[in-house]
Design a protein around this motif. Structure first.
Motif, PDB file in Angstrom:
ATOM      1  N   GLU A  85      -4.982   1.582   9.628  1.00 25.63           N
ATOM      2  CA  GLU A  85      -4.684   2.652   8.817  1.00 25.63           C
ATOM      3  C   GLU A  85      -3.107   2.997   9.186  1.00 25.63           C
ATOM      4  O   GLU A  85      -2.786   4.290   8.748  1.00 25.63           O
ATOM      5  CB  GLU A  85      -5.553   3.549   8.448  1.00 25.63           C
ATOM      6  CG  GLU A  85      -6.981   3.058   7.853  1.00 25.63           C
ATOM      7  CD  GLU A  85      -7.896   4.379   7.759  1.00 25.63           C
ATOM      8  OE1 GLU A  85      -8.546   4.356   6.755  1.00 25.63           O
ATOM      9  OE2 GLU A  85      -7.924   5.241   8.819  1.00 25.63           O
ATOM     10  N   ILE A 116      -1.377   4.618   4.371  1.00 27.97           N
ATOM     11  CA  ILE A 116      -1.082   4.031   5.629  1.00 27.97           C
ATOM     12  C   ILE A 116      -0.212   5.180   6.241  1.00 27.97           C
ATOM     13  O   ILE A 116       0.744   5.318   6.250  1.00 27.97           O
ATOM     14  CB  ILE A 116      -0.252   2.731   5.774  1.00 27.97           C
ATOM     15  CG1 ILE A 116      -1.126   1.746   4.676  1.00 27.97           C
ATOM     16  CG2 ILE A 116      -0.026   2.196   7.039  1.00 27.97           C
ATOM     17  CD1 ILE A 116      -2.523   1.260   5.613  1.00 27.97           C
ATOM     18  N   GLN A 149       0.939  -1.042  -0.010  1.00 22.61           N
ATOM     19  CA  GLN A 149      -0.153  -0.062   0.014  1.00 22.61           C
ATOM     20  C   GLN A 149       0.844   1.305  -0.070  1.00 22.61           C
ATOM     21  O   GLN A 149       1.987   1.126   0.039  1.00 22.61           O
ATOM     22  CB  GLN A 149      -0.745   0.072   1.006  1.00 22.61           C
ATOM     23  CG  GLN A 149      -1.723  -1.392   1.274  1.00 22.61           C
ATOM     24  CD  GLN A 149      -2.830  -1.336   2.342  1.00 22.61           C
ATOM     25  OE1 GLN A 149      -3.516  -0.255   2.456  1.00 22.61           O
ATOM     26  NE2 GLN A 149      -2.899  -2.188   3.206  1.00 22.61           N
ATOM     27  N   ARG A 199      -7.528   8.611  12.316  1.00 22.85           N
ATOM     28  CA  ARG A 199      -6.958   7.371  11.583  1.00 22.85           C
ATOM     29  C   ARG A 199      -7.170   6.117  12.304  1.00 22.85           C
ATOM     30  O   ARG A 199      -6.677   6.239  13.381  1.00 22.85           O
ATOM     31  CB  ARG A 199      -5.727   7.473  10.879  1.00 22.85           C
ATOM     32  CG  ARG A 199      -5.389   8.829  10.070  1.00 22.85           C
ATOM     33  CD  ARG A 199      -6.178   8.922   8.869  1.00 22.85           C
ATOM     34  NE  ARG A 199      -5.807   7.467   7.917  1.00 22.85           N
ATOM     35  CZ  ARG A 199      -5.034   7.292   7.176  1.00 22.85           C
ATOM     36  NH1 ARG A 199      -4.240   8.390   6.894  1.00 22.85           N
ATOM     37  NH2 ARG A 199      -5.019   6.260   6.311  1.00 22.85           N
TER      38      ARG A 199
END
Length: 263
Positions: free
Chosen positions: A137, A107, A24, A133
């Protein structure tokens, strides 16, 4: 009831988790501050970097912030950020809205995210912009380093910069530390993707974990876990000083006990 920690997952689950995260976009952040307490102290510098393993660094934005507060001399010596530098800098309400989109995607990553994230939340709250968040995450490279680099005497970012010879500039400045954090994540994720599973799991099992994490793995209170481990011949070692002292255990020994008890 204590919050469950990612560290309390078993080694194979951690390996699967971190490999999934590695694919990611990482939004790496570092803040320099006037002190240690997010509810009281203020941010003096912020840097946000976005990168992926495939494409490398995509973007980085850095700015000093006027904290409307005096920087203690010991913090000036630590970071090199002087009062004159921040007095001439834009305020949080001028800088943070422009970073909100970056900080809200990917992230959220930091070396000790438990420090940087609360400061971001506090600064956004002051300008009436909620910033939240989820734990899913977030990525803490301190935790990842403890798992992957248990053999090193220190996992502080300056020590890791020295160990890996990262060319990032002076530590304790937001741009340099953000870049160092990314380079560390890039290196460790590359190893996670290319090293054999059994080799990685052997590394994971060398990690010292605190009693509270061992207790979560065992599904017991800390007091009961301490007695249970002792009864099964697993002896920890006490680290730290004063109230910060804690018992540490080898991850592999705790996991082996869980496997033995399940058979």
């Amino acid at each position: 009831m204590p919050t469950f920690s990612l560290t309390a997952l078993r080694s194979p689950e951690l390996l699967q988790h971190y490999r999934q995260v590695s694919s990611q976009v990482l939004t790496v952040v570092d803040v320099e501050t006037t002190g240690s307490f997010s509810w009281r102290d203020r941010v003096t510098e912020v840097s946000v970097l976005q990168a992926t393993l495939r494409d490398g660094i995509l973007d980085q934005q850095t700015s000093l912030l006027n904290p409307d507060a005096v920087i203690p001399p010991k913090i000036v010596a630590f970071t090199g950020i002087t009062q004159a530098m921040v007095d001439a800098a834009p305020t949080a309400d001028e800088v943070l809205p422009n970073l909100y989109s970056m900080l809200s995607t990917g992230i959220l990553t930091a070396h000790n995210i438990g420090f940087d994230y609360p400061f971001l939340q506090s600064e956004f709250a002051r300008i009436e912009m909620p910033f939240d968040r989820s734990v899913d995450e977030q990525l803490c490279t301190v935790e990842l380093s403890r798992l992957m680099l248990a053999h090193l005497p220190s996992r502080s970012l300056p020590k890791l910069v020295e160990h890996f010879q990262f060319d990032v500039g002076r530590s304790h400045r937001a741009a340099a530390d953000t870049r160092a954090c990314w380079l560390l994540a890039e290196r460790l994720f590359t190893e996670l993707l290319n090293e054999a599973d059994e080799s990685l799991l052997r590394r994971f099992r060398q990690q010292p974990i605190p009693l509270k994490i061992a207790a979560q793995m065992l599904g017991l209170s800390s007091r009961k876990a301490s007695r249970y481990l002792e009864q099964h011949g697993i002896h920890g070692r006490k680290v730290g000083r004063g109230r910060s002292q804690t018992w540490m255990y080898r991850r592999g020994e705790v996991e082996q006990l869980l496997e033995d008890c399940a058979t």
